[in-house]
Design an enzyme around this catalytic site. Structure first.
Site, mmCIF file in Angstrom:
data_model
loop_
_atom_site.group_PDB
_atom_site.id
_atom_site.type_symbol
_atom_site.label_atom_id
_atom_site.label_comp_id
_atom_site.label_asym_id
_atom_site.label_seq_id
_atom_site.Cartn_x
_atom_site.Cartn_y
_atom_site.Cartn_z
ATOM 1 N N GLU A 42 -10.901 6.497 4.895
ATOM 2 C CA GLU A 42 -10.600 5.735 6.326
ATOM 3 C C GLU A 42 -11.161 6.463 7.325
ATOM 4 O O GLU A 42 -12.098 5.713 8.166
ATOM 5 C CB GLU A 42 -9.343 5.390 6.326
ATOM 6 C CG GLU A 42 -9.007 4.150 5.350
ATOM 7 C CD GLU A 42 -7.396 3.891 5.431
ATOM 8 O OE1 GLU A 42 -6.549 4.455 6.201
ATOM 9 O OE2 GLU A 42 -6.932 3.036 4.379
ATOM 10 N N LYS A 87 0.733 -1.107 0.197
ATOM 11 C CA LYS A 87 -0.055 -0.053 0.165
ATOM 12 C C LYS A 87 0.858 1.246 0.143
ATOM 13 O O LYS A 87 0.410 2.236 -0.511
ATOM 14 C CB LYS A 87 -0.961 0.137 1.064
ATOM 15 C CG LYS A 87 -1.790 1.172 1.575
ATOM 16 C CD LYS A 87 -3.030 0.974 2.424
ATOM 17 C CE LYS A 87 -3.737 2.105 2.711
ATOM 18 N NZ LYS A 87 -4.584 1.890 4.009
HETATM 19 MG MG MG Z 1 -5.707 0.935 9.038
#
Ligand code: MG
Ligand code: ADP
Length: 622
Positions: free
Chosen positions: A187, A87
């Protein structure tokens, strides 16, 4: 959430497909859904096992690929073929990660520094997108196995600071894994949703989301109003997390047992064992005061107090980042109404205590911190599935918004992916002397010509007092308010005349339509640039024709007969080219006309200056 419907064409029963929420993490990834009966978000797991899938991929000798816990075992024995933290490479070039290159124990290609990174495994090359796709494919097949139904639609989360390239890379990874990525959401937004924050329509709040994972720390300050999440600021440390806690413990044990770094480097087995024990100790100390174990002949021991002393400086670092995030958002701790804890490392007592002390209030830690992002993604998936109708989640504009300018060109005021609410203003003017009105046409889309975009509204600003062309100052402002409604206001600043309209830009466009429009803009980019250049040349030509004709008309008596006929000829040619010439032909003719008018324009200027010196005003004559 799994609905049953009847297909009218065939008469057969169909099960409507479930949309899953996915947290594609640096350390761990997982899938969550809204439970069909309880209607509550739940993380998917096979009995007795964890919902977390380590974001690790191992490439075996014979082309076999394993993901998750299985792959994790190879970190020590086969580091060159075991990929972790993919990522961190999403949407990055080698230049972006150069300073942290030593972090990666596998081969990150560094020859072509500007282009996106590739990872070499044996004689194969993988992009971070492909690597993430391996993880997503594993998550997809796990979910299908657990749910016993195909899964092909997902909402995937990304850090709030991810740029366009990184978001697009995540989307592409999903596609590659056979997933239709209905939306990418932040997120911290997902974490707030899991706690039900922002779900009530009229709620207005400023919240902090503190996310301490395995290797990264993110703090985000969000404003929630009317179901809209606006990221006010982000801060953090992309190389600070629970792994650093483990490292502190290992180093502590090394000191106690006189183990040197060289010794550990040459004994990878011991290194890994100590690391695993350290992680175990860290988790154990959340519930007990002391941890005792052993590796080989080493007796390992650590108390909760010792552990806290070791990590105190690291926790302090996160609080400094919190302070900076607050400053950037323009808030003090008193202005923060809720604090949401995210990431496995927020299970550590000291972290919870210190964060709570910093903000001066209790924090949200009721949900599993390592599942909370996926749970929120599931909530968003449910909204997209249409199961939660009174709740619209918008935090960015999916397509650019702009107005039509001369020649049918799109002038973008609010670029796509802008955070909302937002306000942008720009000044325009009139093209003709005495022009009393301006037509304002609002469009949505990415193409250069408005005819290829979607028209949202149009209106006239009228009543502009007579003024020479270019003098009126028409300020056009675009404002997207918290309800996702675009308010367009046009105001002539000298006279104060104004006109306001409201548009709902997002409504009526599905994600697929948005994607098609984006694809179109990429496909036609080259052609659009050419068209724009032509239209600009045509516009310039028309203006030059107008101004030259006016000038000649006003100053006839000072021009020779030759100058008059040559100018008229050149204007006629240019007029013809505006209709059917190429950009280059038009530009050549513009230059010719300019050359032609230069001598008499200069001559008249001199004359005007002489007159001005002898007491007359320049503007009297022109
Ligand atoms: Mg996380
Ligand atoms: P990411 O978001 O980076 O993928 P996670 O949120 O899954 O990561 O967090 C992983 C980190 O959480 C690891 O460092 C792990 O050791 C730590 N962690 C998990 N459970 C606990 C616990 N009970 N106590 C302390 N740390 C924990």
């Amino acid at each position: 959430m799994a609905k049953i419907g009847i297909n009218i064409a065939t008469g057969s029963l169909q099960q409507e497909e479930m949309i899953v929420g996915i947290d594609l993490g640096t350390t761990n990834s997982l899938v969550a859904i809204i439970h069909p009966e309880s209607k509550k978000p739940v993380a998917l797991k096979e009995h007795n096992s964890s919902s977390l899938v380590p974001s690790i991929i191992h490439f075996g000798e014979h082309g076999d690929v394993t993901v998750g816990d299985e792959a994790r075992k190879f970190l020590v024995n086969d580091p060159a073929n075991t990929i972790f933290s993919a990522k961190r490479l999403m949407g990055k070039s080698y230049d972006d990660i150069r300073n942290n290159a030593s972090f990666f124990t596998y081969k990150v290609i560094d020859d072509n520094t500007d282009s996106l990174v590739k990872i070499q495994v044996g004689d194969k090359f993988y992009s971070p997108i492909e690597l993430s796709a391996f993880i997503l494919r594993e998550l997809k097949s796990r979910a299908e196995h657990i749910l016993k139904t195909p899964v092909s639609k997902a909402v995937i989360t990304v850090p709030a600071y991810f740029n366009d390239a990184q978001r697009q890379a995540t989307r592409d990874a999903g596609k590659l894994a056979g997933l239709d990525v209905l939306r990418i959401i932040n997120e911290p937004t997902a974490a707030s949703l899991a706690y039900g924050l922002g779900v009530k329509g009229d709620e207005e709040k400023v919240i902090a989301v503190y996310d301490l994972g395995g290797g990264t720390f993110d703090i985000s300050i969000l404003r929630i109003s009317n179901g809209i999440f606006e990221v006010l600021s982000t801060n953090g440390d992309t190389y600070l997390g629970g792994d650093d806690f483990d490292r502190e413990i290992v180093q502590n044990w090394m000191k106690e047992h006189d183990i040197s770094s060289e010794q550990l480097n040459s004994n990878k087995e011991l290194m890994q064992q100590l690391r695993l024990k350290a992680e175990e100790a860290k988790k154990h100390l959340g519930k007990q005061d002391v941890y005792i174990s052993n590796v080989d002949d080493y007796q390992l021991q650590i108390t909760a107090a010792e552990f806290e002393k070791l990590i105190q400086p690291l926790v302090k670092k996160t609080l400094v980042a919190c302070e900076n995030a607050l400053k950037d958002a323009g808030f003090s701790v008193a202005g923060i109404q809720e604090i949401v804890m995210v990431g496995g490392s927020t299970r550590v007592n000291l972290v919870k205590q210190e964060v709570s002390r910093f903000f001066g209030k209790p924090v949200h830690a009721e949900l599993d911190p390592d599942e909370v992002v996926a749970l929120g993604a599931a909530v968003q998936a449910d909204i997209l599935a249409g199961n939660n109708k009174d709740f619209l989640l918008l935090d960015i504009t999916p397509l650019s918004l702009g107005v039509e300018t001369m020649g049918g060109l799109m002038d973008v005021l609010i670029p796509r992916n802008s955070k909302i609410p937002t306000r942008v203003a720009r000044q325009y003017t009139t093209q003709k002397d005495g022009q009393s009105g301006i037509k304002i046409a609002v469009y949505q889309g990415e193409r250069d010509l408005v005819k290829d975009n979607r028209k949202l509204a149009s209106f006239d600003l009228t009543g502009i007092p007579a003024m020479p062309a270019g003098l009126p100052k028409v300020e056009l402002s675009f404002m997207i308010n918290a309800d996702g409604i675009l308010v367009v206001k046009a105001k002539e600043l000298r006279s104060g005349v104004e006109q306001v309209i409201q548009v709902k830009p997002q409504y009526g466009l599905t994600d697929e339509e948005v994607e098609t429009m984006l694809m179109d803009s990429i496909l036609h980019a080259k052609e659009d640039i050419a068209t724009r250049a032509l239209v600009e040349a045509q516009t310039e030509a028309r203006q030059l024709i107008d101004s030259t004709a006016t000038f000649v008309e006003k100053n006839k008596i000072h021009l020779t007969a030759d100058e008059m006929t040559n100018t008229a000829d050149a204007i006629e040619k240019l007029s013809a080219l505006v209709e059917s010439g190429t950009k280059d032909q038009i530009q050549a003719q513009i230059e010719l006309l300019n050359e032609l008018s230069k001598p008499y324009a200069e001559r008249l200027m001199d004359l005007a200056i002489q007159r001005a010196i002898s007491g007359k005003n320049i503007t009297d004559n022109f």
